[in-house]
Scaffold this motif. Sequence first.
Motif, PDB file in Angstrom:
ATOM      1  N   TYR A 133       8.571  -0.754   3.211  1.00  0.00           N
ATOM      2  CA  TYR A 133       9.613  -1.057   4.181  1.00  0.00           C
ATOM      3  C   TYR A 133      10.470   0.197   4.388  1.00  0.00           C
ATOM      4  O   TYR A 133      10.729   0.934   3.442  1.00  0.00           O
ATOM      5  CB  TYR A 133      10.536  -2.162   3.664  1.00  0.00           C
ATOM      6  CG  TYR A 133       9.849  -3.461   3.310  1.00  0.00           C
ATOM      7  CD1 TYR A 133       9.223  -3.624   2.083  1.00  0.00           C
ATOM      8  CD2 TYR A 133       9.845  -4.529   4.194  1.00  0.00           C
ATOM      9  CE1 TYR A 133       8.600  -4.810   1.750  1.00  0.00           C
ATOM     10  CE2 TYR A 133       9.227  -5.729   3.864  1.00  0.00           C
ATOM     11  CZ  TYR A 133       8.605  -5.848   2.641  1.00  0.00           C
ATOM     12  OH  TYR A 133       7.984  -7.025   2.314  1.00  0.00           O
ATOM     13  N   PHE A 180      16.931  -2.956   8.682  1.00  0.00           N
ATOM     14  CA  PHE A 180      15.468  -2.871   8.624  1.00  0.00           C
ATOM     15  C   PHE A 180      14.924  -2.164   9.857  1.00  0.00           C
ATOM     16  O   PHE A 180      15.325  -2.459  10.992  1.00  0.00           O
ATOM     17  CB  PHE A 180      14.896  -4.282   8.520  1.00  0.00           C
ATOM     18  CG  PHE A 180      13.413  -4.363   8.691  1.00  0.00           C
ATOM     19  CD1 PHE A 180      12.864  -4.869   9.856  1.00  0.00           C
ATOM     20  CD2 PHE A 180      12.562  -3.936   7.680  1.00  0.00           C
ATOM     21  CE1 PHE A 180      11.491  -4.946  10.017  1.00  0.00           C
ATOM     22  CE2 PHE A 180      11.189  -4.007   7.831  1.00  0.00           C
ATOM     23  CZ  PHE A 180      10.649  -4.519   9.000  1.00  0.00           C
ATOM     24  N   TYR A 212       1.897  -3.439   5.643  1.00  0.00           N
ATOM     25  CA  TYR A 212       1.165  -4.135   4.583  1.00  0.00           C
ATOM     26  C   TYR A 212      -0.291  -3.746   4.704  1.00  0.00           C
ATOM     27  O   TYR A 212      -0.885  -3.925   5.770  1.00  0.00           O
ATOM     28  CB  TYR A 212       1.351  -5.647   4.706  1.00  0.00           C
ATOM     29  CG  TYR A 212       0.439  -6.470   3.846  1.00  0.00           C
ATOM     30  CD1 TYR A 212      -0.406  -7.418   4.421  1.00  0.00           C
ATOM     31  CD2 TYR A 212       0.399  -6.288   2.476  1.00  0.00           C
ATOM     32  CE1 TYR A 212      -1.265  -8.174   3.633  1.00  0.00           C
ATOM     33  CE2 TYR A 212      -0.453  -7.047   1.684  1.00  0.00           C
ATOM     34  CZ  TYR A 212      -1.290  -7.981   2.261  1.00  0.00           C
ATOM     35  OH  TYR A 212      -2.125  -8.721   1.486  1.00  0.00           O
ATOM     36  N   ASP A 258       5.810  -5.761  10.427  1.00  0.00           N
ATOM     37  CA  ASP A 258       7.025  -6.233  11.052  1.00  0.00           C
ATOM     38  C   ASP A 258       7.770  -5.028  11.629  1.00  0.00           C
ATOM     39  O   ASP A 258       7.598  -3.901  11.172  1.00  0.00           O
ATOM     40  CB  ASP A 258       7.913  -6.966  10.041  1.00  0.00           C
ATOM     41  CG  ASP A 258       8.977  -7.829  10.693  1.00  0.00           C
ATOM     42  OD1 ASP A 258       9.793  -8.407   9.947  1.00  0.00           O
ATOM     43  OD2 ASP A 258       9.004  -7.937  11.936  1.00  0.00           O
ATOM     44  N   LYS A 259       8.560  -5.306  12.643  1.00  0.00           N
ATOM     45  CA  LYS A 259       9.297  -4.243  13.303  1.00  0.00           C
ATOM     46  C   LYS A 259      10.705  -4.727  13.582  1.00  0.00           C
ATOM     47  O   LYS A 259      10.895  -5.839  14.088  1.00  0.00           O
ATOM     48  CB  LYS A 259       8.591  -3.861  14.606  1.00  0.00           C
ATOM     49  CG  LYS A 259       9.046  -2.566  15.239  1.00  0.00           C
ATOM     50  CD  LYS A 259       8.118  -2.227  16.409  1.00  0.00           C
ATOM     51  CE  LYS A 259       8.508  -0.920  17.061  1.00  0.00           C
ATOM     52  NZ  LYS A 259       7.622  -0.571  18.190  1.00  0.00           N
ATOM     53  N   GLY A 314       4.791  -8.460   0.020  1.00  0.00           N
ATOM     54  CA  GLY A 314       6.240  -8.591   0.073  1.00  0.00           C
ATOM     55  C   GLY A 314       6.734 -10.011   0.222  1.00  0.00           C
ATOM     56  O   GLY A 314       7.934 -10.238   0.319  1.00  0.00           O
ATOM     57  N   LEU A 315       5.848 -10.963   0.211  1.00  0.00           N
ATOM     58  CA  LEU A 315       6.269 -12.334   0.494  1.00  0.00           C
ATOM     59  C   LEU A 315       6.798 -13.057  -0.736  1.00  0.00           C
ATOM     60  O   LEU A 315       7.512 -14.040  -0.620  1.00  0.00           O
ATOM     61  CB  LEU A 315       5.101 -13.113   1.101  1.00  0.00           C
ATOM     62  CG  LEU A 315       4.633 -12.581   2.453  1.00  0.00           C
ATOM     63  CD1 LEU A 315       3.443 -13.381   2.949  1.00  0.00           C
ATOM     64  CD2 LEU A 315       5.759 -12.620   3.458  1.00  0.00           C
ATOM     65  N   THR A 316       6.423 -12.591  -1.915  1.00  0.00           N
ATOM     66  CA  THR A 316       6.919 -13.235  -3.125  1.00  0.00           C
ATOM     67  C   THR A 316       7.533 -12.233  -4.092  1.00  0.00           C
ATOM     68  O   THR A 316       8.283 -12.612  -4.965  1.00  0.00           O
ATOM     69  CB  THR A 316       5.792 -13.986  -3.860  1.00  0.00           C
ATOM     70  OG1 THR A 316       4.726 -13.070  -4.127  1.00  0.00           O
ATOM     71  CG2 THR A 316       5.271 -15.132  -3.010  1.00  0.00           C
ATOM     72  N   ASP A 317       7.209 -10.979  -3.900  1.00  0.00           N
ATOM     73  CA  ASP A 317       7.665  -9.982  -4.852  1.00  0.00           C
ATOM     74  C   ASP A 317       8.987  -9.360  -4.405  1.00  0.00           C
ATOM     75  O   ASP A 317       9.381  -9.454  -3.244  1.00  0.00           O
ATOM     76  CB  ASP A 317       6.608  -8.883  -5.005  1.00  0.00           C
ATOM     77  CG  ASP A 317       6.865  -8.009  -6.214  1.00  0.00           C
ATOM     78  OD1 ASP A 317       6.388  -6.861  -6.223  1.00  0.00           O
ATOM     79  OD2 ASP A 317       7.559  -8.467  -7.155  1.00  0.00           O
ATOM     80  N   THR A 318       9.645  -8.713  -5.334  1.00  0.00           N
ATOM     81  CA  THR A 318      10.916  -8.053  -5.072  1.00  0.00           C
ATOM     82  C   THR A 318      10.670  -6.680  -4.478  1.00  0.00           C
ATOM     83  O   THR A 318       9.694  -6.011  -4.804  1.00  0.00           O
ATOM     84  CB  THR A 318      11.704  -7.926  -6.384  1.00  0.00           C
ATOM     85  OG1 THR A 318      12.000  -9.238  -6.857  1.00  0.00           O
ATOM     86  CG2 THR A 318      13.006  -7.157  -6.193  1.00  0.00           C
ATOM     87  N   GLN A 319      11.565  -6.253  -3.603  1.00  0.00           N
ATOM     88  CA  GLN A 319      11.507  -4.897  -3.059  1.00  0.00           C
ATOM     89  C   GLN A 319      12.287  -3.958  -3.956  1.00  0.00           C
ATOM     90  O   GLN A 319      13.426  -4.243  -4.322  1.00  0.00           O
ATOM     91  CB  GLN A 319      12.109  -4.865  -1.659  1.00  0.00           C
ATOM     92  CG  GLN A 319      11.268  -5.573  -0.624  1.00  0.00           C
ATOM     93  CD  GLN A 319      11.887  -5.535   0.743  1.00  0.00           C
ATOM     94  OE1 GLN A 319      12.538  -4.568   1.132  1.00  0.00           O
ATOM     95  NE2 GLN A 319      11.679  -6.599   1.502  1.00  0.00           N
ATOM     96  N   TYR A 320      11.659  -2.817  -4.266  1.00  0.00           N
ATOM     97  CA  TYR A 320      12.300  -1.787  -5.058  1.00  0.00           C
ATOM     98  C   TYR A 320      12.510  -0.577  -4.168  1.00  0.00           C
ATOM     99  O   TYR A 320      11.582  -0.126  -3.495  1.00  0.00           O
ATOM    100  CB  TYR A 320      11.448  -1.444  -6.277  1.00  0.00           C
ATOM    101  CG  TYR A 320      11.340  -2.610  -7.236  1.00  0.00           C
ATOM    102  CD1 TYR A 320      10.275  -3.510  -7.142  1.00  0.00           C
ATOM    103  CD2 TYR A 320      12.309  -2.836  -8.206  1.00  0.00           C
ATOM    104  CE1 TYR A 320      10.187  -4.597  -8.001  1.00  0.00           C
ATOM    105  CE2 TYR A 320      12.226  -3.920  -9.063  1.00  0.00           C
ATOM    106  CZ  TYR A 320      11.167  -4.792  -8.948  1.00  0.00           C
ATOM    107  OH  TYR A 320      11.085  -5.879  -9.781  1.00  0.00           O
ATOM    108  N   PHE A 321      13.725  -0.068  -4.214  1.00  0.00           N
ATOM    109  CA  PHE A 321      14.114   0.993  -3.301  1.00  0.00           C
ATOM    110  C   PHE A 321      13.942   2.382  -3.906  1.00  0.00           C
ATOM    111  O   PHE A 321      14.136   2.583  -5.112  1.00  0.00           O
ATOM    112  CB  PHE A 321      15.578   0.824  -2.897  1.00  0.00           C
ATOM    113  CG  PHE A 321      15.794  -0.251  -1.867  1.00  0.00           C
ATOM    114  CD1 PHE A 321      15.722  -1.588  -2.218  1.00  0.00           C
ATOM    115  CD2 PHE A 321      16.055   0.079  -0.544  1.00  0.00           C
ATOM    116  CE1 PHE A 321      15.911  -2.588  -1.269  1.00  0.00           C
ATOM    117  CE2 PHE A 321      16.256  -0.908   0.406  1.00  0.00           C
ATOM    118  CZ  PHE A 321      16.173  -2.238   0.044  1.00  0.00           C
TER     119      PHE A 321
END
Lengths: 114, 120
Positions: free
Chosen positions: A33, A45, A50, A56-57, A98-105
């Motif tokens: 992302y 965003f 994926y 997604d945009k 990305g639908l169940t997991d956490t985003q790490y920056f």
Amino acid sequence: AAGVIQSPRHLIKEKRETATLKCYPIPRHDTVYWYQQGPGQDPQFLISFYEKMQSDKGSIPDRFSAQQFSDYHSELNMSSLELGDSALYFCASSSQGGLTDTQYFGPGTRLTVL
Amino acid sequence: AQTVTQSQPEMSVQEAETVTLSCTYDTSESDYYLFWYKQPPSRQMILVIRQEAYKQQNATENRFSVNFQKAAKSFSLKISDSQLGDAAMYFCAYRSGAEEATDSWGKLQFGAGTQVVVTP
């Protein structure tokens, strides 16, 4: 543990120039992302990928484009830079689309347009 | 579209005391996730805690805990025994779940943030 890597960390460009930001996700993460954070604002965003396909945009200007490569790293290309593009650009990664997991920056790339 | 509201621009707390940050959200979805991220002066975005909407039990991570009220669409963060290192901007964030992500595909929607100031 390995984290998200972004390069460069700082970038200074002139108006109308082009910039390329790179993102290397956490190993085995398949989703990337991109977010833009202006001064004093929350992250907004821009776009996501994926399995190397755009998933997604968001409110990404037409002057910006991005892609995800076969090794899952991603690049954000920004052309005809404007003063308003000055911001902190984050890349985040996650697994499972990305639908169940956490985003790490990642640590972000600070872009300054003069 | 979902919206996330953080009504407290700034909160001040003394070391060792407790502070609670509020977050409300608006959604028609039933499957979603809520997060608190911390952004210290380094500007790094650090995950503090995560809550799945289908779980009734409130998430806890050491000194950080949430009060998740699904019916009220409220998701507050409590920081106990505050430390100087807790000083940061805290963002509440919403993400659609797998069953709802037909057009959002996991993107995060952030609130405006709450600046936490910790005084000795």
